[in-house]
Design a protein around this motif. Structure first.
Motif, PDB file in Angstrom:
ATOM      1  N   LEU A   1      51.668  43.023  39.886  1.00 25.10           N
ATOM      2  CA  LEU A   1      52.547  42.553  38.824  1.00 25.10           C
ATOM      3  C   LEU A   1      52.236  43.308  37.537  1.00 25.10           C
ATOM      4  O   LEU A   1      51.094  43.707  37.308  1.00 25.10           O
ATOM      5  N   ILE A   2      53.245  43.475  36.702  1.00 23.29           N
ATOM      6  CA  ILE A   2      53.039  44.210  35.459  1.00 23.29           C
ATOM      7  C   ILE A   2      53.643  43.439  34.290  1.00 23.29           C
ATOM      8  O   ILE A   2      54.531  42.602  34.462  1.00 23.29           O
ATOM      9  N   GLY A   3      53.142  43.737  33.099  1.00 17.30           N
ATOM     10  CA  GLY A   3      53.717  43.215  31.870  1.00 17.30           C
ATOM     11  C   GLY A   3      53.893  41.712  31.843  1.00 17.30           C
ATOM     12  O   GLY A   3      52.993  40.944  32.174  1.00 17.30           O
ATOM     13  N   SER A   4      55.093  41.290  31.439  1.00 21.67           N
ATOM     14  CA  SER A   4      55.370  39.863  31.274  1.00 21.67           C
ATOM     15  C   SER A   4      55.312  39.105  32.596  1.00 21.67           C
ATOM     16  O   SER A   4      55.037  37.901  32.612  1.00 21.67           O
ATOM     17  N   PHE A   5      55.559  39.794  33.712  1.00 17.21           N
ATOM     18  CA  PHE A   5      55.482  39.110  35.005  1.00 17.21           C
ATOM     19  C   PHE A   5      54.034  38.725  35.315  1.00 17.21           C
ATOM     20  O   PHE A   5      53.763  37.621  35.791  1.00 17.21           O
ATOM     21  N   ALA A   6      53.103  39.635  35.045  1.00 15.09           N
ATOM     22  CA  ALA A   6      51.688  39.324  35.256  1.00 15.09           C
ATOM     23  C   ALA A   6      51.235  38.220  34.309  1.00 15.09           C
ATOM     24  O   ALA A   6      50.525  37.287  34.705  1.00 15.09           O
ATOM     25  N   MET A   7      51.665  38.307  33.046  1.00 19.45           N
ATOM     26  CA  MET A   7      51.252  37.314  32.067  1.00 19.45           C
ATOM     27  C   MET A   7      51.833  35.939  32.385  1.00 19.45           C
ATOM     28  O   MET A   7      51.154  34.915  32.263  1.00 19.45           O
ATOM     29  N   SER A   8      53.092  35.903  32.813  1.00 27.58           N
ATOM     30  CA  SER A   8      53.717  34.627  33.162  1.00 27.58           C
ATOM     31  C   SER A   8      53.082  34.031  34.413  1.00 27.58           C
ATOM     32  O   SER A   8      52.929  32.810  34.524  1.00 27.58           O
ATOM     33  N   PHE A   9      52.710  34.897  35.353  1.00 26.93           N
ATOM     34  CA  PHE A   9      52.012  34.436  36.552  1.00 26.93           C
ATOM     35  C   PHE A   9      50.677  33.802  36.158  1.00 26.93           C
ATOM     36  O   PHE A   9      50.324  32.715  36.626  1.00 26.93           O
ATOM     37  N   GLY A  10      49.939  34.481  35.275  1.00 26.67           N
ATOM     38  CA  GLY A  10      48.660  33.939  34.815  1.00 26.67           C
ATOM     39  C   GLY A  10      48.828  32.652  34.042  1.00 26.67           C
ATOM     40  O   GLY A  10      48.044  31.707  34.188  1.00 26.67           O
ATOM     41  N   SER A  11      49.870  32.593  33.221  1.00 26.24           N
ATOM     42  CA  SER A  11      50.142  31.391  32.436  1.00 26.24           C
ATOM     43  C   SER A  11      50.490  30.217  33.342  1.00 26.24           C
ATOM     44  O   SER A  11      50.039  29.086  33.132  1.00 26.24           O
ATOM     45  N   GLY A  12      51.297  30.490  34.371  1.00 22.78           N
ATOM     46  CA  GLY A  12      51.657  29.441  35.319  1.00 22.78           C
ATOM     47  C   GLY A  12      50.457  28.949  36.104  1.00 22.78           C
ATOM     48  O   GLY A  12      50.283  27.743  36.319  1.00 22.78           O
ATOM     49  N   TYR A  13      49.615  29.885  36.518  1.00 21.05           N
ATOM     50  CA  TYR A  13      48.403  29.519  37.259  1.00 21.05           C
ATOM     51  C   TYR A  13      47.513  28.629  36.388  1.00 21.05           C
ATOM     52  O   TYR A  13      47.007  27.592  36.839  1.00 21.05           O
ATOM     53  N   GLY A  14      47.322  29.041  35.127  1.00 19.51           N
ATOM     54  CA  GLY A  14      46.492  28.254  34.221  1.00 19.51           C
ATOM     55  C   GLY A  14      47.032  26.850  34.007  1.00 19.51           C
ATOM     56  O   GLY A  14      46.271  25.878  33.961  1.00 19.51           O
ATOM     57  N   SER A  15      48.356  26.724  33.890  1.00 15.14           N
ATOM     58  CA  SER A  15      48.969  25.407  33.699  1.00 15.14           C
ATOM     59  C   SER A  15      48.840  24.548  34.949  1.00 15.14           C
ATOM     60  O   SER A  15      48.555  23.347  34.868  1.00 15.14           O
ATOM     61  N   ALA A  16      49.054  25.156  36.122  1.00 21.06           N
ATOM     62  CA  ALA A  16      48.921  24.412  37.373  1.00 21.06           C
ATOM     63  C   ALA A  16      47.479  23.959  37.592  1.00 21.06           C
ATOM     64  O   ALA A  16      47.230  22.879  38.135  1.00 21.06           O
ATOM     65  N   ARG A  17      46.539  24.768  37.145  1.00 19.26           N
ATOM     66  CA  ARG A  17      45.125  24.442  37.314  1.00 19.26           C
ATOM     67  C   ARG A  17      44.676  23.339  36.355  1.00 19.26           C
ATOM     68  O   ARG A  17      43.926  22.435  36.726  1.00 19.26           O
ATOM     69  N   SER A  18      45.123  23.414  35.097  1.00 21.59           N
ATOM     70  CA  SER A  18      44.567  22.545  34.057  1.00 21.59           C
ATOM     71  C   SER A  18      45.461  21.373  33.649  1.00 21.59           C
ATOM     72  O   SER A  18      44.967  20.369  33.133  1.00 21.59           O
ATOM     73  N   GLY A  19      46.770  21.528  33.833  1.00 22.54           N
ATOM     74  CA  GLY A  19      47.688  20.505  33.347  1.00 22.54           C
ATOM     75  C   GLY A  19      48.125  20.733  31.913  1.00 22.54           C
ATOM     76  O   GLY A  19      48.973  20.008  31.389  1.00 22.54           O
ATOM     77  N   TRP A  20      47.563  21.756  31.265  1.00 21.93           N
ATOM     78  CA  TRP A  20      47.944  22.114  29.905  1.00 21.93           C
ATOM     79  C   TRP A  20      48.953  23.260  29.949  1.00 21.93           C
ATOM     80  O   TRP A  20      49.109  23.929  30.970  1.00 21.93           O
ATOM     81  N   ILE A  21      49.624  23.492  28.827  1.00 24.09           N
ATOM     82  CA  ILE A  21      50.648  24.532  28.759  1.00 24.09           C
ATOM     83  C   ILE A  21      50.208  25.622  27.792  1.00 24.09           C
ATOM     84  O   ILE A  21      49.878  25.345  26.633  1.00 24.09           O
ATOM     85  N   ALA A  22      50.222  26.859  28.274  1.00 25.96           N
ATOM     86  CA  ALA A  22      49.852  28.002  27.437  1.00 25.96           C
ATOM     87  C   ALA A  22      51.084  28.584  26.770  1.00 25.96           C
ATOM     88  O   ALA A  22      52.200  28.458  27.271  1.00 25.96           O
ATOM     89  N   GLU A  23      50.882  29.250  25.639  1.00 29.51           N
ATOM     90  CA  GLU A  23      51.995  29.885  24.946  1.00 29.51           C
ATOM     91  C   GLU A  23      52.259  31.288  25.471  1.00 29.51           C
ATOM     92  O   GLU A  23      53.224  31.927  25.097  1.00 29.51           O
ATOM     93  N   LYS A  24      51.395  31.779  26.367  1.00 25.02           N
ATOM     94  CA  LYS A  24      51.541  33.147  26.858  1.00 25.02           C
ATOM     95  C   LYS A  24      52.601  33.250  27.944  1.00 25.02           C
ATOM     96  O   LYS A  24      52.845  32.309  28.682  1.00 25.02           O
ATOM     97  N   GLY A  25      53.189  34.430  28.063  1.00 29.16           N
ATOM     98  CA  GLY A  25      54.197  34.641  29.086  1.00 29.16           C
ATOM     99  C   GLY A  25      55.507  33.981  28.693  1.00 29.16           C
ATOM    100  O   GLY A  25      55.632  33.348  27.642  1.00 29.16           O
TER     101      GLY A  25
END
Length: 212
Positions: free
Chosen positions: A123-147
């Motif tokens: 994945l590149i650019g915003s797709f990689a960042m959005s993937f990471g942001s989604g993973y972080g939200s699914a893991r923690s229950g919090w919402i990131a501003e990234k992606g």
């Protein structure tokens, strides 16, 4: 030895220990992410050079790698500076026994780790960042501003499809690994097919009328 010099040496030793502890935590959680994405492919070994984790010189963390998912976001982001990634790792670990991964620090740790994992898998650019942001939200229950928020929200929706939305899941569960594989393939298809991306993602955007 002067008192000031003694204090400086002690601060350096304490800072170095914190940095080494943070790296060990990052390596442990990287392996968790690695296993959870194993059905997609192997993300390889943890490399601290990929992250804004810094190195110690005297009592200051000074190094910022040129490539980092945090380089393109606001300076107010809790992970923009390298010392914040270190602090998030240490704070997350300290709360782990009581809170699990349901903390804001966990969110930003996994945004960093999963974004880099996504990049290593293609994945590149915003797709990689959005993937990471989604993973972080699914893991923690919090919402990131990234992606992008749409992609992030679709990640979480796909992750919890046909299952209770609980953030106490295990990296080693077969269902988790299968869901993450399907999610990655979806992100990859959006990246490779602009028409599909516009149909499945952009068409869901809500356009607010301009007030005049």
């Amino acid at each position: 030895m002067e008192l000031e010099e003694l204090l400086r040496d002690r601060e350096f030793d304490e800072g170095k220990k914190k940095l080494n502890d943070a790296i060990a935590i990052a390596q442990r959680e990287w392996e968790h992410v690695r296993y959870s994405l194993e059905l997609v492919g192997d993300i390889g070994e943890f490399d601290k050079e990929d992250f804004m984790i810094g190195v110690i010189e005297e009592d200051v963390i000074i190094r910022e790698p040129l490539l980092s998912p945090t380089k393109s976001v606001s300076g107010y982001s809790p992970t923009f500076y390298p010392m914040y990634f270190v602090q998030n790792l240490l704070a997350m670990d300290k709360q782990l026994a009581k809170e699990g991964y349901r903390t804001i620090e966990s969110l930003y740790v996994f945004v960093e780790l999963a974004t880099k994992a996504g990049e290593r898998l293609g994945l590149i650019g915003s797709f990689a960042m959005s993937f990471g942001s989604g993973y972080g939200s699914a893991r923690s229950g919090w919402i990131a501003e990234k992606g992008y928020p749409l992609e992030r929200d679709l990640f979480v929706k796909m992750f919890f499809k046909n299952r209770k939305e609980s953030h106490d899941w295990d990296f080693f569960w077969t269902s988790v690994r299968e869901n993450l594989n399907q999610i990655f393939l979806k992100f990859e298809s959006w990246q490779n097919d602009e028409k599909l991306y516009k149909k499945e993602v952009k068409s869901k955007a809500i356009v607010k009328p301009m007030l005049v």
